[in-house]
Design an enzyme around this catalytic site. Sequence first.
Site, PDB file in Angstrom:
ATOM      1  N   LYS A 193     -40.026  13.819  22.005  1.00  0.00           N
ATOM      2  CA  LYS A 193     -40.306  15.127  21.412  1.00  0.00           C
ATOM      3  C   LYS A 193     -40.899  14.940  20.021  1.00  0.00           C
ATOM      4  CE  LYS A 193     -38.214  18.024  18.850  1.00  0.00           C
ATOM      5  NZ  LYS A 193     -39.367  18.650  18.123  1.00  0.00           N
ATOM      6  N   GLY A 245     -35.599  11.205  11.136  1.00  0.00           N
ATOM      7  CA  GLY A 245     -35.708  12.512  10.514  1.00  0.00           C
ATOM      8  C   GLY A 245     -34.664  12.700   9.446  1.00  0.00           C
ATOM      9  N   SER A 246     -34.248  13.927   9.231  1.00  0.00           N
ATOM     10  CA  SER A 246     -33.350  14.238   8.135  1.00  0.00           C
ATOM     11  C   SER A 246     -31.929  13.772   8.426  1.00  0.00           C
ATOM     12  CB  SER A 246     -33.346  15.748   7.865  1.00  0.00           C
ATOM     13  OG  SER A 246     -32.663  16.437   8.900  1.00  0.00           O
ATOM     14  N   THR A 247     -31.182  13.514   7.371  1.00  0.00           N
ATOM     15  CA  THR A 247     -29.796  13.088   7.509  1.00  0.00           C
ATOM     16  C   THR A 247     -28.942  14.176   8.156  1.00  0.00           C
ATOM     17  OG1 THR A 247     -29.961  11.579   5.632  1.00  0.00           O
ATOM     18  CG2 THR A 247     -27.758  12.327   6.224  1.00  0.00           C
ATOM     19  N   GLY A 250     -29.557  14.118  11.794  1.00  0.00           N
ATOM     20  CA  GLY A 250     -28.999  12.881  12.323  1.00  0.00           C
ATOM     21  C   GLY A 250     -27.497  12.965  12.530  1.00  0.00           C
ATOM     22  N   GLU A 267     -32.681   6.704  12.061  1.00  0.00           N
ATOM     23  CA  GLU A 267     -33.399   6.314  10.839  1.00  0.00           C
ATOM     24  C   GLU A 267     -33.598   7.596  10.059  1.00  0.00           C
ATOM     25  OE1 GLU A 267     -35.987   6.188   8.205  1.00  0.00           O
ATOM     26  OE2 GLU A 267     -37.459   5.841   9.789  1.00  0.00           O
ATOM     27  N   CYS A 301     -39.701   8.415   4.109  1.00  0.00           N
ATOM     28  CA  CYS A 301     -38.246   8.241   3.985  1.00  0.00           C
ATOM     29  C   CYS A 301     -37.895   7.079   3.060  1.00  0.00           C
ATOM     30  CB  CYS A 301     -37.609   8.039   5.358  1.00  0.00           C
ATOM     31  SG  CYS A 301     -38.377   6.727   6.323  1.00  0.00           S
ATOM     32  N   GLU A 398     -32.852  13.692  -1.702  1.00  0.00           N
ATOM     33  CA  GLU A 398     -34.185  13.318  -1.226  1.00  0.00           C
ATOM     34  C   GLU A 398     -35.122  14.512  -1.370  1.00  0.00           C
ATOM     35  OE1 GLU A 398     -36.090  10.946   2.535  1.00  0.00           O
ATOM     36  OE2 GLU A 398     -34.651  12.536   2.989  1.00  0.00           O
TER      37      GLU A 398
END
Length: 488
Positions: A193, A245-247, A250, A267, A301, A398
Amino acid sequence: MNDQQSGSTTSTLFGYAPAPESRSVVDIAPSYGLFIDGEFREAAGGKVFTTRSPADEEVLSEVAYGQADDVDAAVRAARAAFETWSALPGAERAKYLFRIARIIQERSRELAVLETLDNGKPIRETRDADLPLVAAHFFYYAGWADKLSYAGCGPDPRPLGVAAQVVPWNFPLLMLAWKIAPALAAGNTVVLKPAETTPLSALFFADICRQAGLPKGVVNILTGDGATGAALVGHPDVHKVAFTGSTAVGKEIARTVAGTDKRLTLELGGKGANIVFEDAPLDQAVEGIVGGIFFNQGQVCCAGSRLLVQESVHDEVLDALKRRLRTLRVGDPLDKNTDVGAINSAEQLARITELAEAGEAEGAERWSPPCELPERGHWFAPTVFTGVGQAHRIAQEEIFGPVLSVLTFRTPEEAVAKANNTPYGLSAGIWTEKGSRILKLANQLRAGVVWANTFNKFDPTSPFGGYKESGYGREGGRHGLEAYLEHA
């Protein structure tokens, strides 16, 4: 040429005439379906969304919106294809990967223009960095396909099954290559995706798979938003989940996968420290600082978003850095002279703006070079904050934009302590002439990737990944195969 040649003490820069890359090299269809079992099809619910160019907000195409029924169809297609694909000799799978790599090379100009239109990054980055790395990853993992018993996963490692892969918008095609290439080399099949704002290069990759003769169902592409990704990650017939992607997302994926037998690699975000010592080659370091935070508009990132400078050279480095930033060209991403392109979306621009305003409110000093931003599209000028404290939001969160926070240190021990004072642990850079210092600090820094006298350099043979809230698992190198193999 500069005015010093005529007796003046001021210098002027060369002027650059516009050098636009032609949009005619890529043919974008008015609409795209989902790529399932080797064919494009409409979404089961008939729902669609549009993808726009960040540089001018022009609608590029209409794309199918995949929902639960589409996810189920894609996973079933991948599961059916797995039996045949995994049974192929590794050398046969390698032929397909080699073919894909060669087609990517042949269509690299087309893909570079497409990525720039859909993402907003400068054409010279997509052309000179992204596309060569995309092809290199497929070439590299093609070489591994018949050597899996030497990958460190036992004498007879086996593929896991169906891999669900969710990739971000900052490097759409490169992140696709990072995930699909090792998965296919190991004998898995894939449902991928792409990000909602950058689906086009993944859909073009689907066409490349057909052009390469890849068996139906081995690679499936589902476009949609976070709900589509959540349905894919949670599907019971998925054996492996890989997410970049974003924490925050995740963590949600980790909660979804917890308690199942699905393998997971994440990641996630980063707040990389770029550490400059007084004995560093400062001109080289300044170039590394600029590339570390302003490459891809800082939407990286592993960006070096925190600059740690030894106090004795702080002023010299800042003066040189500001001189260098005055030469950056911000504007049309399709112009081959552009250094800094557009921010990917209005939502991301709002996030960058909010954090930059927080930096000013907390007392840091903000500076940007003179910069005329286009009236249409999503733009943010390269920005440097000095006087930043460890507790400032711009030093901890971030930003994912062209914003650099500058801090100082006196001793190596202080540099390490400040570099590690973050919830993230993805990347770091060390600038010094002393090899012994590089080796010592690299072992002390809690970062998955540490660059020495350079920054943001990637190679398909090298593993990449982080610690703490930057995720776990590695991509790239033979380590990238481990996530897609199990011991017999």
